[in-house]
Design an enzyme around this catalytic site. Structure first.
Site, PDB file in Angstrom:
ATOM      1  N   HIS A   1     -14.613   5.095   9.113  1.00 52.31           N
ATOM      2  CA  HIS A   1     -13.187   5.411   9.238  1.00 52.31           C
ATOM      3  C   HIS A   1     -12.404   5.138   7.951  1.00 52.31           C
ATOM      4  CE1 HIS A   1     -13.841   6.005  13.525  1.00 52.31           C
ATOM      5  NE2 HIS A   1     -14.438   4.837  13.564  1.00 52.31           N
TER       6      HIS A   1
ATOM      7  N   ARG B   1       4.237   4.760   4.877  1.00 53.41           N
ATOM      8  CA  ARG B   1       4.121   4.289   3.495  1.00 53.41           C
ATOM      9  C   ARG B   1       3.521   5.393   2.646  1.00 53.41           C
ATOM     10  NH1 ARG B   1      -1.306   3.978   3.282  1.00 53.41           N
ATOM     11  NH2 ARG B   1      -2.434   3.206   5.103  1.00 53.41           N
TER      12      ARG B   1
END
Length: 448
Positions: A235, A291
């Site tokens: 991941h 972000r």
């Protein structure tokens, strides 16, 4: 505009922010741990201040120390980079309480998107397509069985507060669910202090597609196309590109408009990324990162913008420099590969002294790194040591440029993942753009 900003980060992203600020005439303050006293971002900033010992929890994650550094240096705003405190709502609120501007979204938006269940509920209300799954958290194994049987196996159990693949377990059949449910809760509790989990339908052959969005906090927002980040290991993204090889202009326009409207409706401010699994032409929301992303340079390359500059500008109250119309369509193709100080094939960290460093160059090549000859990579932080970004007129040229740049780069003294990327860039499936989020792990199993 701010006179001085503090960068609450280290490594290549801290250097990236310093460069953007310097072009804008804004002074910068670097913070660092004792282990980073000789780091490049410390050398390049206008001022530097030590905020603690080597462990991140005692330095880069120390909210009180970062705020004290702002007050000592007179920094009016903080750019968090990515990682560390970049998605910490408590930190954002503390900055606000001290009259310091956070260069990013509000604490409220970070809290909403930081909780996977709340984020999904919010996105459904905003009209963003989501993966079928449970309505909120699943507190018991009995409830997990009921939900899973209703939607059909396979399913994936996910931590509400999860990230980076932690607290995420696959159950292909009903027999797998007991172990997956217990393991996900235990891992989530250990990693995040929160054992709440939810369940989603597992997609068998998806791509990971993310849409870059940007808002001014006043109800105006744009999208800057998509990135395909499907080549992943555990991941963690390894290879990212824009535009996505499988995404048509029509798909881009539709999902981009949906995402831009969603962030406009909540008056989101700054850069954000809405991440999807994509399968058979359908997008399914998985999370929003509030972000700047590690892979933001590929978007900058194909749209010709500076996202960090824009973050600083809108945080200072200035209007966005671009509109959806002025952005137009992505131009050419860009690819980024993450270079880690890791020993293959185990991918174990490989800290140590850089005996020789030579960055690749030439047309369409960008190297974001804080390395230099003699620099000692500390063992306390993430193993990312650089990002190699290439841009070409089309995907074929970008791949050729990446191949050439990977042969030019020299990083001696530590083991790196450069050999992996030299293999990938010449792989037939990668060249064809024919891969899913499962492709890389299967390839590594067979080849390393």
């Amino acid at each position: 505009m701010f006179d001085k900003i503090l960068i609450a980060n280290r490594g290549e992203i801290a250097l990236r922010v310093i460069r953007a600020a310097r072009e804008m005439g804004v002074k910068t303050v670097a913070v660092h741990s004792t282990a980073d006293s000789d780091a490049m971002h410390v050398r390049m900033a206008d001022e530097a201040i030590c905020i603690g010992p080597a462990p991140g929890a005692q330095s880069y994650l120390n909210i009180a120390a970062v705020i004290s550094a702002c007050e000592i240096t007179g920094a009016q705003a903080v750019h968090p980079g990515y990682g560390f405190l970049s998605e910490n709502a408590t930190f954002v609120q503390a900055l606000e309480d001290h009259g310091i501007t956070f260069i990013g979204p509000t604490a409220e938006h970070i809290r909403i998107m930081g909780d996977k269940i709340t984020a999904k509920e919010t996105m459904i209300k905003l009209g963003v397509p989501c993966v079928p799954g449970s309505d909120g958290g699943v507190p018991t194994l009995e409830e997990a069985r009921r939900v899973s049987e209703e939607m059909g196996f396979p399913v994936i159990v996910k931590a509400t507060a999860g990230g980076g693949g932690r607290g995420m377990k696959l159950a292909r059949t009903a027999k797998d669910l007991d172990n997956a449910f217990g393991s996900a809760r235990s891992e989530a509790k250990a990693a995040f202090g929160n054992d709440e989990v939810y369940i989603e339908k597992y997609l068998g052959t998806p791509r990971h597609i993310e849409v870059q969005v940007f808002g001014d906090g006043k109800g105006n927002a744009v999208h800057l196309g998509e990135r395909d980040c499907s080549l992943q290991r555990r991941h963690q993204k390894v290879f990212e590109e824009a535009p996505g090889p499988a995404i048509t202009p029509e798909m881009r326009a539709e999902i981009g408009a949906t995402c831009a409207k969603a962030v406009a409706d909540i008056c989101y401010i700054g850069a954000g990324t809405i991440e999807f699994l994509w399968e058979n032409g359908e997008f399914y929301f998985i999370e929003m990162n509030t972000r700047l992303q590690v892979e933001h340079p590929v978007t900058e390359a194909v749209f010709g913008v500076d996202l960090v500059r824009e973050q600083i500008r809108v945080a200072a109250g200035l209007p966005m420099e671009f509109t959806q119309e002025s952005l137009g369509e992505p131009q050419g193709h860009a690819i980024e590969v993450r270079l880690n100080a890791e020993k293959l094939p185990s991918f174990s960290p490989s800290p140590g002294r850089i005996s020789q460093y030579h960055a690749p160059g030439g047309l369409g090549v960008r190297m974001d790194s804080a390395l230099y000859d003699g620099y000692r990579i500390p063992p306390y932080y993430d193993s990312l040591i650089g990002k190699l970004i290439v841009h070409g007129r089309d995907r074929a040229e970008a791949l050729a440029r990446l191949d050439r740049a990977l042969m030019e780069i020299i990083i001696d003294g530590v083991d790196t993942t450069i050999p992996l990327h030299r293999e990938l860039v010449r792989n037939r499936d990668v060249i064809a753009g024919d891969y899913t989020i499962h492709w890389l792990e299967k390839w590594l199993e067979a080849n390393l």
